[in-house]
Motif scaffolding. Sequence first.
Motif, short mmCIF file in Angstrom:
data_model
loop_
_atom_site.label_atom_id
_atom_site.label_comp_id
_atom_site.label_asym_id
_atom_site.label_seq_id
_atom_site.Cartn_x
_atom_site.Cartn_y
_atom_site.Cartn_z
N MET A 1 -1.80 1.44 2.57
CA MET A 1 -2.93 0.66 3.08
C MET A 1 -2.93 -0.75 2.51
O MET A 1 -3.18 -1.73 3.23
N VAL A 2 -2.66 -0.88 1.20
CA VAL A 2 -2.57 -2.21 0.59
C VAL A 2 -1.46 -3.02 1.27
O VAL A 2 -1.64 -4.21 1.60
N ASN A 3 -0.31 -2.39 1.48
CA ASN A 3 0.81 -3.07 2.12
C ASN A 3 0.47 -3.54 3.53
O ASN A 3 0.89 -4.61 3.97
N ASN A 4 -0.28 -2.73 4.24
CA ASN A 4 -0.63 -3.10 5.62
C ASN A 4 -1.62 -4.26 5.65
O ASN A 4 -1.44 -5.22 6.41
N ILE A 5 -2.67 -4.17 4.84
CA ILE A 5 -3.69 -5.23 4.86
C ILE A 5 -3.10 -6.55 4.38
O ILE A 5 -3.23 -7.59 5.05
N TYR A 6 -2.43 -6.54 3.22
CA TYR A 6 -1.89 -7.79 2.67
C TYR A 6 -0.61 -8.24 3.36
O TYR A 6 -0.37 -9.44 3.52
N GLY A 7 0.22 -7.27 3.77
CA GLY A 7 1.49 -7.64 4.39
C GLY A 7 1.37 -7.91 5.87
O GLY A 7 1.57 -9.04 6.33
N VAL A 8 1.00 -6.89 6.64
CA VAL A 8 0.96 -7.02 8.10
C VAL A 8 -0.18 -7.91 8.55
O VAL A 8 0.01 -8.88 9.30
N GLN A 9 -1.40 -7.61 8.08
CA GLN A 9 -2.57 -8.35 8.57
C GLN A 9 -2.60 -9.80 8.08
O GLN A 9 -2.92 -10.71 8.86
#
Length: 409
Positions: free
Chosen positions: A336-344
């Motif tokens: 979830m951290v990777n998605n919010i900070y990375g993808v989003q």
Amino acid sequence: MNKFIKNFVSVGFINAANAAPLITMPYLIHVIGIERFGSLSLATAFVAYFGIIIDYGFNLSAVREISINRSEPSRINHICATVFYVKIILVVACLLVFLCIVRALPYMWDMHTLYFLTFIAMLGQTFLPGWFFQGVEQMSAAVYLSAISRIIPSALTFFFVHSRDDYLWVPGLSAIAGAATVITAAILLRYKFDIRMTLPDARSIKQSFRGGWYLFLSQVNISLFSNSNSVILGVVSGPLAVGYFSSAEKIMRAIAFLGTPLTTVLFPHVARNIKANPSRMLKKLDGILLIAIALQIIVIAPIFFLADHIINLLYNSDVGASEILKIIIVVPIFIMVNNIYGVQVMLNTGFDKQYFGILLIAGVVNIPLCFLLSKFFSGLGTAISLLVIEFLIAFLMGFFVQKLKRSLD
């Protein structure tokens, strides 16, 4: 906001449909055995590499382009046509490589029917235009496709798989459902959204390859600590070890999928709005991340303490898989951290190259780490490697976004 909630509910249903194979997994392990199940998992992990190549990062780049240009129908048509023709080119190239590898490796050639059916099933999933529905924020249309591609073959598994020798029905049913889903998707695009597949020129195809390059490489790097772990474990310890690891990993992935509805509907929204006021959007995403992590902890904590009972209840297995589950059950938090900070954040602010760089570091570290730990600790070592790499990615992406915040203040 009503549209956002509607899309959130639709993606939630899609997520539930994608989890349908988890329901059949205990039945499969009981009927075909843990070793056959490991062979299925190994074939799926191997074929997934080709799926990543054919997708070419369009699940992110095409969503972003369609979201930004959603008010221009001609541009949307052009993007869709280019994506499909690029995928066709990549399918031809991948098929040739796939045939060469399967023919050259005795283990794969001995089970070539399994690998061929798995490859065909992968094509059905790869050609689903989920990126289009996400970009135009019409996720309700994708609900029907998910029902066909996931729920129906999972339900039919109980009717066609009755013995150890019936294991080929698993990829076979997925392949049939995949073909039906692609046909249904083509009808939806043509008659509901008026998408016409005109042949793009060579320049557009070249630009599509160039524009998605870093996102494609990022997806390749992700595979170096997801699919590759099962492949490495299979090489080092055999399909039985893969069966135990996969049975625990699928539970972990199901928990991680709980956050997919949120991150899926967020991406096009963030893509359209983050450039207007990046500081405000970053603060909003921080709040969303905290809430998401708190909800995940509520789900993860009881699974950790009841892992032995859950594994025994689902698979009637020994504690080997439960120990693996206890190690990797916290991975959804890092995802979830990777998605919010990375993808989003990173991808929607133009830091595709830096996003790729972080994943490259993780992928390069994971290969030797996974080999070493899997060799000495089998599935437990693979689980430790996955946990370490996901934490590393979360740390690096969090560090990068904190620097970005300070530059905006």
